[in-house]
Motif scaffolding. Sequence first.
Motif, PDB file in Angstrom:
ATOM      1  N   PRO A  41      45.588 -17.874  63.912  1.00  0.00           N
ATOM      2  CA  PRO A  41      46.522 -18.640  64.745  1.00  0.00           C
ATOM      3  C   PRO A  41      46.143 -18.573  66.217  1.00  0.00           C
ATOM      4  O   PRO A  41      45.742 -17.525  66.728  1.00  0.00           O
ATOM      5  CB  PRO A  41      47.870 -17.953  64.477  1.00  0.00           C
ATOM      6  CG  PRO A  41      47.708 -17.295  63.144  1.00  0.00           C
ATOM      7  CD  PRO A  41      46.260 -16.879  63.072  1.00  0.00           C
TER       8      PRO A  41
ATOM      9  N   TYR B 198      46.047 -24.992  60.231  1.00  0.00           N
ATOM     10  CA  TYR B 198      47.453 -25.367  60.151  1.00  0.00           C
ATOM     11  C   TYR B 198      47.625 -26.597  59.269  1.00  0.00           C
ATOM     12  O   TYR B 198      46.745 -27.463  59.213  1.00  0.00           O
ATOM     13  CB  TYR B 198      48.023 -25.673  61.539  1.00  0.00           C
ATOM     14  CG  TYR B 198      48.242 -24.454  62.396  1.00  0.00           C
ATOM     15  CD1 TYR B 198      49.475 -23.804  62.431  1.00  0.00           C
ATOM     16  CD2 TYR B 198      47.206 -23.946  63.179  1.00  0.00           C
ATOM     17  CE1 TYR B 198      49.672 -22.682  63.224  1.00  0.00           C
ATOM     18  CE2 TYR B 198      47.391 -22.824  63.978  1.00  0.00           C
ATOM     19  CZ  TYR B 198      48.623 -22.201  63.990  1.00  0.00           C
ATOM     20  OH  TYR B 198      48.818 -21.082  64.772  1.00  0.00           O
TER      21      TYR B 198
ATOM     22  N   THR C 248      54.183 -20.747  62.812  1.00  0.00           N
ATOM     23  CA  THR C 248      54.414 -22.185  62.969  1.00  0.00           C
ATOM     24  C   THR C 248      54.133 -22.643  64.396  1.00  0.00           C
ATOM     25  O   THR C 248      54.244 -21.872  65.359  1.00  0.00           O
ATOM     26  CB  THR C 248      55.853 -22.558  62.603  1.00  0.00           C
ATOM     27  OG1 THR C 248      56.772 -21.838  63.449  1.00  0.00           O
ATOM     28  CG2 THR C 248      56.148 -22.240  61.150  1.00  0.00           C
TER      29      THR C 248
ATOM     30  N   HIS D  29      50.760 -22.234  59.567  1.00  0.00           N
ATOM     31  CA  HIS D  29      49.451 -21.635  59.342  1.00  0.00           C
ATOM     32  C   HIS D  29      49.392 -21.032  57.940  1.00  0.00           C
ATOM     33  O   HIS D  29      50.359 -20.448  57.457  1.00  0.00           O
ATOM     34  CB  HIS D  29      49.181 -20.541  60.380  1.00  0.00           C
ATOM     35  CG  HIS D  29      47.767 -20.049  60.386  1.00  0.00           C
ATOM     36  ND1 HIS D  29      47.351 -18.971  59.641  1.00  0.00           N
ATOM     37  CD2 HIS D  29      46.661 -20.508  61.027  1.00  0.00           C
ATOM     38  CE1 HIS D  29      46.057 -18.777  59.839  1.00  0.00           C
ATOM     39  NE2 HIS D  29      45.617 -19.694  60.672  1.00  0.00           N
TER      40      HIS D  29
END
Length: 580
Positions: free
Chosen positions: A293, A346, A385, A412
């Motif tokens: 992320p 994502y 998110t 993710h």
Amino acid sequence: MTNNTTPRPVDANSLFVVSGGARGITANCVVGMARRFRCGFILLGRSAAGEPPAFVAECPDEPALMQRIAKELAARGEKATPAVIRRELGTIQAQREIAHTLAEIRAAGGRAEYLSVDIADAAALRSALTDAQTRLGPITGLFHGAGVLADRRIEQKRAADFDAVFTPKIIGLRNLLACLAPADLHHLILFSSAAGFYGNPGQSDYAMANEILNRVAHLIQRDAPACHTVALNWGPWDAGMVTPALKALFAERGIQVIPLDAGVARLVDELEFRAERPPQVLVGSPLAPPPEPYSGPLRTWRIRRRLTQEDNPFLQDHMIGIHAVLPATCGMAWMIHGCEQLLPGYHFARAENYQVLKGIVFDESLAPEYVLTIRETERDATAGTLTLEATVSSEGEKRPRYHYRARLILRHGRRAAAPQIEQMDLRERQPTPGAELYAKGTLFHGPRFRGVEHVLSSDANGLTMRCQMPEVSDRDQGQFPVRSFDPYLADVQFQSLVIWAWQHHGAASLPLSNAVGELYATPQPGATFYVTMKVRSNSDYRMLADLIAHDADGRIYLRLEGAEVAISQHLNRLFNPAAA
């Protein structure tokens, strides 16, 4: 011959040229094809064919075989150096493999011939294939499986490594296609690699060569659509070039190797031709983990796109009146896929407050270019998110014109498991055929959007439809390809609102907005699915409803809550000019 029809299924009359087909994984694949189709093969390889010498008969053990070779060399008065022994061993093993492959194909009910020819030698290849066709008949398929590895980190790569990898993959394919034009074939199978899709340490040249195969597959499918063309991007097999050391390394990286039988079965399944197969297929585990992320500052992107009707053939089936209109679901797909491409790792999970502000019509109002603006607004590291605001706009005379807007949530990692629909009734109660709705102008959609098979039931509270996933070719999808979100599936969902508005108001309708959209899965092209629509509120001018696309067991594909349409009698003549 010239093939001007759709590809023929593989059968006993099919004859494949197979590069690298007498040894290794490719040999296992042609044996599997022979078992299934009883077809014929011309196997190409650089190894010389022939019976292994008598002195190695019934000697499967490699150390014992090397000892016999050493004795034979000494008996002939030659020096039995390790290099000479290894060379002799390689020749004998190749002869054994070739003989074994030919015997296996014939035992499986197929027919096969081996030609010793270097596919990098254009003249020799043409001569060999011309002679083979004279003897064996027309060639209907090409299976390019030849390949060599020369793994080194890029700073250590030599020109000879590059040539060794590129020559069989790319020069060989070029020469094969010069002899066998795709327009004259029914099947073209290219053995590519997931290394071409993901990249892989030490395989820069191998990755480039395989990505060229992928691009060739796309090009040939476009230019010779009657030839079933596919580049299979294989992950590592549990055989062939994967040594025990490599297998252990893959295990450390979480990469599963493909069992030999499973890989062969996947190839055979690919050859069980069904319409509109993609030209590039990835088989196996990813070679790299998804990116971590992102944790930097919030970002904004602006991406420009020029739209034309010619670049988007599907628009021919989305005409309102005399002009093509971009489906509202394509506006959503535009924003979703833009976000997913910018944010690797994502996937789209949820959309909120999607608005159609000014639809895009392909007439004199079409803008020279459109701008997709994506702005990160929130990041939740715990939930994995990202929240983004997305808009599609164009330049107006005095100020920007806004066409679509939505708030998107991307997650993710893995997609959430699909929930079950709470209330489902698939019984037929005075069903209406979808074909009737399209023919009479209740629905204006052309063939690529005609997914409604039957309206199973309809009342004041909503309706239920049985549908079939539209099969829109990659070429026809143009600038709006199906990725995670399928705009053609979503459009069929919205057609339930149009049908209900006609039934209860005698008027046509167009989408305005959608409060919430949640994506869990997408059915395959041609698959049966259902749409359950529940009316929240309606008037003579507006209708608000919840729509769920799901399978026969109630597993949800796409949920749309608070979908709103505008209802107007003035639209009737545009939906069905003949009835106006």
